[in-house]
Design a protein around this motif. Structure first.
Motif, mmCIF file in Angstrom:
data_model
loop_
_atom_site.group_PDB
_atom_site.id
_atom_site.type_symbol
_atom_site.label_atom_id
_atom_site.label_comp_id
_atom_site.label_asym_id
_atom_site.label_seq_id
_atom_site.Cartn_x
_atom_site.Cartn_y
_atom_site.Cartn_z
ATOM 1 N N UNK A 25 31.026 -13.473 -25.940
ATOM 2 C CA UNK A 25 30.862 -12.184 -26.621
ATOM 3 C C UNK A 25 30.344 -11.098 -25.672
ATOM 4 N N UNK A 26 29.991 -11.479 -24.453
ATOM 5 C CA UNK A 26 29.444 -10.524 -23.490
ATOM 6 C C UNK A 26 30.551 -9.806 -22.735
ATOM 7 N N UNK A 27 30.354 -8.531 -22.458
ATOM 8 C CA UNK A 27 31.321 -7.773 -21.665
ATOM 9 C C UNK A 27 31.378 -8.363 -20.261
ATOM 10 N N UNK A 28 32.588 -8.519 -19.762
ATOM 11 C CA UNK A 28 32.781 -9.031 -18.411
ATOM 12 C C UNK A 28 33.020 -10.521 -18.344
ATOM 13 N N UNK A 29 32.757 -11.253 -19.426
ATOM 14 C CA UNK A 29 33.000 -12.692 -19.451
ATOM 15 C C UNK A 29 34.436 -12.917 -19.911
ATOM 16 N N UNK A 30 35.212 -13.614 -19.096
ATOM 17 C CA UNK A 30 36.617 -13.860 -19.410
ATOM 18 C C UNK A 30 36.835 -15.232 -20.039
ATOM 19 N N UNK A 31 36.108 -16.255 -19.558
ATOM 20 C CA UNK A 31 36.244 -17.597 -20.120
ATOM 21 C C UNK A 31 35.004 -18.416 -19.797
#
Length: 69
Positions: A25-31
């Motif tokens: 749910x954090x911005x910048x986390x892709x997987x």
């Protein structure tokens, strides 16, 4: 970019799920791929948006301990 972490303090598979959901749910986390049994986690992220230090802080803030593997 991908980083690997060791995560401690999980007592059940739902703990791992909670961490994965929070990180995704954090911005910048892709997987996020967290294995409850081994405590190993792989995180794909954009280092221009979120840092390894930020990732560790997020995990530590909810009661688990993460360190870079």
């Amino acid at each position: 970019m991908q980083s690997k972490f060791n995560v401690e303090g999980m007592s059940c598979p739902s703990c791992a799920s909670k961490i994965e959901i929070l990180l995704k749910s954090q911005k910048g986390i892709e997987d996020v791929d967290l294995n409850f049994t081994t405590g190993k986690m792989k995180v794909d992220y954009n280092p221009n948006v979120i840092t390894k230090k930020d990732i560790k802080k997020i995990i530590n803030k909810i009661g688990y301990y993460a360190e870079e593997a």
